[in-house]
Design a protein around this motif. Structure first.
Motif, PDB file in Angstrom:
ATOM      1  N   GLU A  77       1.005  -1.191   0.030  1.00  0.00           N
ATOM      2  CA  GLU A  77      -0.086   0.112  -0.097  1.00  0.00           C
ATOM      3  C   GLU A  77       1.076   1.249   0.008  1.00  0.00           C
ATOM      4  N   THR A  78       0.500   2.164  -0.870  1.00  0.00           N
ATOM      5  CA  THR A  78       1.515   3.304  -1.048  1.00  0.00           C
ATOM      6  C   THR A  78       0.649   4.567  -1.133  1.00  0.00           C
ATOM      7  N   GLY A  79      -0.555   4.674  -0.941  1.00  0.00           N
ATOM      8  CA  GLY A  79      -1.396   5.646  -0.984  1.00  0.00           C
ATOM      9  C   GLY A  79      -1.115   6.584   0.107  1.00  0.00           C
ATOM     10  N   THR A  80      -0.977   8.034  -0.455  1.00  0.00           N
ATOM     11  CA  THR A  80      -0.573   9.170   0.467  1.00  0.00           C
ATOM     12  C   THR A  80      -1.618   9.324   1.463  1.00  0.00           C
ATOM     13  N   GLY A  81      -1.457   9.371   2.961  1.00  0.00           N
ATOM     14  CA  GLY A  81      -2.266   9.674   3.806  1.00  0.00           C
ATOM     15  C   GLY A  81      -3.164   8.454   4.172  1.00  0.00           C
ATOM     16  N   SER A  82      -2.839   7.510   3.813  1.00  0.00           N
ATOM     17  CA  SER A  82      -3.542   6.078   4.019  1.00  0.00           C
ATOM     18  C   SER A  82      -3.036   5.722   5.375  1.00  0.00           C
ATOM     19  N   ALA A  83      -3.769   5.102   6.307  1.00  0.00           N
ATOM     20  CA  ALA A  83      -3.481   4.463   7.582  1.00  0.00           C
ATOM     21  C   ALA A  83      -2.590   3.190   7.338  1.00  0.00           C
ATOM     22  N   LEU A  84      -2.819   2.663   6.233  1.00  0.00           N
ATOM     23  CA  LEU A  84      -2.000   1.280   5.986  1.00  0.00           C
ATOM     24  C   LEU A  84      -0.883   1.543   4.696  1.00  0.00           C
ATOM     25  N   ASN A  85      -0.636   2.713   4.706  1.00  0.00           N
ATOM     26  CA  ASN A  85       0.746   2.988   3.987  1.00  0.00           C
ATOM     27  C   ASN A  85       1.928   2.170   4.441  1.00  0.00           C
ATOM     28  N   SER A  87       2.076  -1.149   4.355  1.00  0.00           N
ATOM     29  CA  SER A  87       1.642  -2.377   4.730  1.00  0.00           C
ATOM     30  C   SER A  87       1.295  -3.265   3.336  1.00  0.00           C
ATOM     31  N   THR A  89      -1.303  -5.274   1.537  1.00  0.00           N
ATOM     32  CA  THR A  89      -2.667  -5.406   1.465  1.00  0.00           C
ATOM     33  C   THR A  89      -3.088  -6.621   0.417  1.00  0.00           C
ATOM     34  N   ARG A  91      -5.365  -8.433  -2.903  1.00  0.00           N
ATOM     35  CA  ARG A  91      -6.127  -7.989  -3.879  1.00  0.00           C
ATOM     36  C   ARG A  91      -6.342  -9.264  -4.642  1.00  0.00           C
TER      37      ARG A  91
END
Length: 343
Positions: A77-85, A87, A89, A91
């Motif tokens: 997970e590389t989404g900016t601002g994601s709590a799972l950044n 981690s 995930t 799919r």
């Protein structure tokens, strides 16, 4: 105690069944170039342990004619601002139904698939290459093709082992993206094995591939590929060439890319193999000075196994250089130890 002559009970062909498997790619890598700057301002070579693939495969049969596959994978997970950044995930990678037509068409391995499935070119080439756990082939690694997509396809095996044809209609955006419009991709691969019963020449294949798609109406996304592959007990080799047309909108001129890749895998009878690979990618033929040069060299050991289990270790050097790009792009040089388990 069972008698010595006791027979093993067989499962009727129409009895539903399900099987569980896994695929794991993991590695330790050292990025020698470019160096990075750590939190204290030091120039260092980044190193890390990484999971690059972790499949859970569910395959089975609903009946003699209907089978299925469901495969989950992990991604970072590389989404900016994601709590799972940062981690891993889960799919969905594959999810399809398959109607087996072997009996109806009197041809082995002939079927129709519907759902998220491997695309015709990459799945065929990977079965010959076998070193996806080191890195993807150039068509996928450089963004020209997706390994899986949502669609419908048909596979037909030619009589007497002379080859096969795989064709299908797909969204065209890959399994990890939603189709944004009404355009669909038509992909077709054909393989000819000229000498299916001629000893050493039995391992020779000629492959062709065509992908006709569009970003939007009248804005082409097209791929044309051809390859020659050779498989033998002591060596596997291939030469793969591709032409691409990319026009994101009708307001801009199309990019006409070209690329080729050549690799050879010398083998021993004791599990040791080598890999030598060279890629050359020109993203725009009108700017022919822009070239991406990639060289890969490695040595691998494939452990003895039984049945469908595959286990291997590989040490390799992966080196990519860029010429003629504006702005200039840094050299990418990585040393890695890879491990693979398929069951």
């Amino acid at each position: 105690m069972p008698a010595l002559a006791q027979s093993v009970p067989t499962t009727p062909a129409d009895t539903p069944s399900i099987r569980v498997g896994t695929t794991i790619f993991t590695d330790y890598s050292i990025q020698q170039e470019p160096k990075i700057t750590d939190a204290d301002g030091n120039q260092v070579e980044q190193s890390q342990f990484e999971i690059t693939r972790a499949y859970i495969n569910l395959t089975g049969n609903a009946s003699k004619r209907i089978s299925f596959r469901l495969t989950t994978d992990v991604t970072r997970e590389t989404g900016t601002g994601s709590a799972l950044n940062g981690s891993y995930t889960l799919r969905l990678k594959f999810a399809y139904l398959q109607w087996n037509l072997d009996d109806a068409l009197r041809s082995k391995d002939t079927y129709v698939r519907l759902g998220i499935q491997p695309t015709p070119w990459l799945v065929h080439m990977d079965e010959i290459y076998r070193y996806r756990f080191q890195g993807q082939e150039f068509e996928e690694r450089d963004g020209y093709l997706n390994f899986a997509d949502v669609g419908v396809s048909m596979h037909y095996t030619l009589p007497d082992g002379y080859g096969d044809v795989h064709t299908g209609l797909y969204n065209g955006e890959g399994y990890s993206h939603v189709d944004p419009n009404d355009q669909k991709g038509w992909m077709t691969r054909g393989t000819l094995r000229p000498f299916p019963r001629r000893g050493v020449l039995r391992g020779l294949q000629v492959n062709g591939f065509y992908d006709r798609d569009a970003y939007v109406s009248d804005a082409e996304r097209r791929r044309t590929s051809a390859s020659v592959t050779f498989e033998h007990r002591y060596v596997t080799a291939a030469y793969d060439t591709m032409r691409a047309i990319d026009q994101v909108t009708t307001a801009v001129a199309p990019l006409r890319g070209r690329a080729w890749s050549a690799w050879v895998v010398p083998k021993s009878t004791h599990g040791w193999e080598g890999l030598l690979r060279v890629d050359r990618i020109t993203p725009d033929a009108d700017a022919a000075a822009q070239v991406r040069r990639r060289e890969i060299a490695g040595v691998a050991y494939w452990f003895p196994h039984q049945g469908p289990v595959l286990t291997a270790l590989m040490l390799d050097l992966d080196d990519t250089r860029f010429a003629g790009f504006v702005p200039a792009q840094p050299r990418q040089r990585k040393l890695a130890l890879h491990a693979m388990l398929v069951f």
